[in-house]
Design a protein around this motif. Structure first.
Motif, short mmCIF file in Angstrom:
data_model
loop_
_atom_site.label_atom_id
_atom_site.label_comp_id
_atom_site.label_asym_id
_atom_site.label_seq_id
_atom_site.Cartn_x
_atom_site.Cartn_y
_atom_site.Cartn_z
N VAL A 187 0.84 -1.14 0.11
CA VAL A 187 -0.15 -0.11 -0.15
C VAL A 187 0.87 1.28 0.27
N ILE A 203 -8.29 1.04 2.83
CA ILE A 203 -7.05 0.64 3.16
C ILE A 203 -6.85 -0.28 4.31
N THR A 206 -7.85 -3.70 3.48
CA THR A 206 -6.44 -4.38 2.59
C THR A 206 -5.65 -4.65 3.82
#
Length: 439
Positions: A187, A203, A206
């Motif tokens: 990321v 995010i 993830t």
């Protein structure tokens, strides 16, 4: 004494006067001496927001300052690099904007964006990378060397049920599961996004699923997949009377949400942008490249970092100065360690910090500068009437220290070498400090 005329003249002035004498043939020694006298041994690192512009409005002192920095042909008299924590455009776009604002031709090789050092992180360039930010993030990522890029919008399209805060954006019909769901390996945070709630949700998803958003959340792995962040500015200065939220504020939200859910600290593989030493090292590399391109023989020994933010520009310049200061002692320590290893007297482990230093030097070569001095201007974030506490343990530092969580508060690091009114005064001060008087 009235009427007294000193016998001494600057060498380049004497040479130019002699060259104008009738019958004088210009000697190589005079020309070389004059040329050498004009060659700079210092470079300038300019912040942009709050120093040269406020939002899209140029500050009056900016053009005056840059008239002093170029010759009649528009060539820079000293190496100049613009170091900004902005990350929402390509370097060429920023160079074009600066050229228009300053009335001077700026090359993209004179611009360091917050994401520029990502070029050195080649071990991630062929991995599947999720990028967060705004602007042409896909183009930025590919320009930096990443080959498998996934944007937040692409992820949201693949998993529309994950973004549920805005009721108007919820899918009206239950979508089918994606056939080939994207797997995220890394990321990268470029800068503050537009829809914070969407980016924060996806995010965190993830990180909790180890990049497999199509799978159910069980026991999150820790440490999570690599996370790299650019631009840690909590606030920045635009046209408004008070500072605005920056990407650092978004990062505070992300860090606290992750910790609240998992009970663990969010970990960054690397932090880029000011005040990171990595960014200054990259900027110094570009300064040296300019000097070499102009065939200036003098090595660049001093950097001057001009900025408006104590916690970003001053902290970063002083941190890099500390790095340069410790560089020679580290070399001595490494030499002793090698001797000890050969003689078998001790075993030495290479620290993570040393590994990072090695990576910088392998990519960019060691710095030639021995000092980095901070110059603070009063046209942006900095308020000359705000006091900085001398005790780093005082509770007041929580309200004063706007730096990132991973950078501790040290009063010495937020103390500028010089404070001036604006960028024009900064350039004048630096020329005086360096005894530099371009003809």
């Amino acid at each position: 004494m009235k009427g007294f005329r000193p016998l001494w003249r600057p060498l380049n002035t004497l040479c130019s006067r002699i060259a104008r004498e009738p019958g004088h043939r210009r000697c190589g020694q005079c020309g070389a001496a004059a040329e050498s006298a004009l060659q700079p041994s210092f470079g300038l690192l300019f912040d942009i927001d709050g120093v040269l512009v406020r939002g899209k409005t140029p500050l009056p002192a900016a053009k005056k300052a840059f008239q002093k920095l170029v010759d009649t042909r528009g060539q820079f008299l000293v190496p100049v690099v613009f170091v900004t924590n902005a990350g929402n455009c390509l370097r060429q776009t920023k160079a074009d904007q600066l050229s228009e604002i300053l009335g001077v031709k700026i090359s993209q090789n004179q611009v360091v964006m917050s994401h520029s050092p990502l070029r050195m992180f080649r071990k991630y360039h062929k991995k599947s990378v999720l990028v967060s930010g705004q602007g042409p993030v896909l183009d930025i990522a590919k320009n930096l060397g990443f080959t498998k890029v996934i944007t937040i919008d692409m992820l949201r399209e693949a998993f529309p049920l994950l973004d549920m805060v805005d009721h108007n954006r919820r899918p009206k019909i239950l979508p089918p599961s994606p056939v080939n769901p994207p797997k995220v390996e890394v990321v990268v945070l470029f800068g503050e996004p537009i829809r914070w709630e969407t980016n924060l949700q996806l995010i965190v998803d993830t990180l909790l699923t180890n990049g497999n958003l199509g799978s159910a959340l069980c026991n999150p792995t820790y440490p999570h997949i690599p996370l790299l962040a650019c631009n840690m500015d909590l606030m920045w200065m635009a046209e408004a009377q008070s500072p605005r939220f920056g990407h650092g504020t978004f990062m505070v939200c992300l860090e606290n949400i992750y910790k609240k859910i998992t009970g663990k600290e969010l970990r960054y593989e690397a932090l880029m942008g000011k005040p990171s030493e990595l960014t200054y090292h990259y900027a110094e590399y570009l300064i040296r490249a300019q000097s070499a391109e102009r065939k200036w023989r003098k090595p660049i020994r001093t950097l001057y970092a001009i900025g408006d933010n104590v916690m970003t520009d001053v902290y970063g310049a002083n941190l890099y100065n500390r790095y340069l200061d410790e560089k020679s002692s580290k070399k001595s320590a490494k030499a002793l360690a090698k001797v000890a290893a050969v003689t078998g007297s001790s075993a030495t482990a290479v620290s993570q910090e040393e590994e990072l230093d090695n990576m910088w030097e392998n990519e960019l070569s060691p710095p030639s500068a021995v000092a980095c001095k901070s110059v603070l201007v009063c046209t942006g974030v900095y308020n000359p009437y705000t006091e900085i506490p001398t005790d780093g343990n005082e509770c007041i530092t929580e309200t004063v220290f706007h730096g990132h969580r991973d950078f501790g508060f040290e009063p010495a690091l937020v103390e500028p070498d010089h404070i001036v009114e604006d960028v024009d005064a900064a350039v004048q001060l630096i020329f005086k400090q360096e005894n530099y008087a371009p003809q």
